[in-house]
Design a protein around this motif. Structure first.
Motif, short mmCIF file in Angstrom:
data_model
loop_
_atom_site.label_atom_id
_atom_site.label_comp_id
_atom_site.label_asym_id
_atom_site.label_seq_id
_atom_site.Cartn_x
_atom_site.Cartn_y
_atom_site.Cartn_z
N PRO A 70 -4.94 -1.65 -1.13
CA PRO A 70 -5.13 -2.20 -2.47
C PRO A 70 -4.22 -3.40 -2.71
O PRO A 70 -3.06 -3.39 -2.31
CB PRO A 70 -4.77 -1.05 -3.41
N THR A 101 -6.75 -1.93 -9.32
CA THR A 101 -6.52 -2.97 -8.32
C THR A 101 -7.79 -3.80 -8.21
O THR A 101 -8.85 -3.26 -7.88
CB THR A 101 -6.17 -2.37 -6.94
N CYS A 145 0.83 -1.21 0.00
CA CYS A 145 0.00 0.00 0.00
C CYS A 145 0.86 1.25 0.00
O CYS A 145 0.59 2.20 -0.72
CB CYS A 145 -0.92 0.00 1.21
N VAL A 201 -10.73 -9.99 2.44
CA VAL A 201 -10.32 -9.51 1.11
C VAL A 201 -11.58 -9.49 0.26
O VAL A 201 -12.34 -10.45 0.23
CB VAL A 201 -9.26 -10.45 0.48
N GLU A 202 -11.82 -8.35 -0.38
CA GLU A 202 -13.00 -8.22 -1.22
C GLU A 202 -12.65 -7.48 -2.51
O GLU A 202 -11.57 -6.90 -2.62
CB GLU A 202 -14.14 -7.53 -0.48
N ALA A 203 -13.57 -7.52 -3.46
CA ALA A 203 -13.35 -6.84 -4.73
C ALA A 203 -13.24 -5.34 -4.50
O ALA A 203 -13.97 -4.77 -3.69
CB ALA A 203 -14.49 -7.14 -5.69
N ALA A 204 -12.31 -4.72 -5.21
CA ALA A 204 -12.12 -3.27 -5.08
C ALA A 204 -13.31 -2.55 -5.71
O ALA A 204 -13.88 -3.02 -6.70
CB ALA A 204 -10.83 -2.85 -5.75
N PRO A 205 -13.68 -1.42 -5.12
CA PRO A 205 -14.82 -0.66 -5.67
C PRO A 205 -14.47 -0.03 -7.00
O PRO A 205 -13.38 0.16 -7.37
CB PRO A 205 -15.08 0.40 -4.62
N ARG A 226 -8.04 0.14 4.40
CA ARG A 226 -8.13 -0.47 3.06
C ARG A 226 -6.75 -0.46 2.42
O ARG A 226 -6.12 0.58 2.31
CB ARG A 226 -9.10 0.29 2.17
N GLN A 242 -6.61 -11.14 -7.71
CA GLN A 242 -8.06 -11.30 -7.61
C GLN A 242 -8.40 -11.79 -6.21
O GLN A 242 -7.57 -12.37 -5.52
CB GLN A 242 -8.55 -12.32 -8.64
N SER A 286 -8.62 -6.12 -6.07
CA SER A 286 -9.11 -6.45 -4.74
C SER A 286 -8.49 -5.53 -3.69
O SER A 286 -7.56 -4.78 -3.95
CB SER A 286 -8.81 -7.92 -4.41
N VAL A 287 -9.06 -5.62 -2.48
CA VAL A 287 -8.62 -4.77 -1.39
C VAL A 287 -8.67 -5.57 -0.09
O VAL A 287 -9.57 -6.39 0.10
CB VAL A 287 -9.48 -3.48 -1.32
#
Length: 86
Positions: A46, A28, A19, A82-86, A44, A50, A30-31
């Motif tokens: 980055p 990016t 980061c 860990v989730e998908a980046a906005p 958060r 995936q 995922s985050v």
């Protein structure tokens, strides 16, 4: 003496280092969401892979995030995800 103390943040987790060095405009996918202790970071980080590239486990009091099951990205306070980046 009062007022002479200087505090420094030490980035010691691989994900924090990613980061801190992340200045590229690239996307990016995922985050990492974590209980952030760094002011202004909003917890958060980055990540380049995936969401499916990362595993999140809990080992005792530590939460561990691994990339491809082999590269340590985070170990510390949680919970994290860990989730998908906005």
């Amino acid at each position: 003496m009062q007022g002479t103390r200087t505090e420094q943040l030490i980035l010691d987790q691989p994900a924090q280092l990613v980061c801190a060095g992340f200045h590229s405009p690239q996307a990016t996918p995922s985050v990492l969401i974590w209980p952030c202790t760094i002011p202004g970071r909003e917890g958060r980080i980055p990540l380049g892979g995936q969401v499916s590239d990362y595993t999140v486990t809990q080992e005792g009091d530590d939460w561990v995030v691994m990339l491809h099951g082999t590269t340590l990205m985070y170990r510390g306070a949680g919970p994290v995800r860990v989730e998908a980046a906005p």
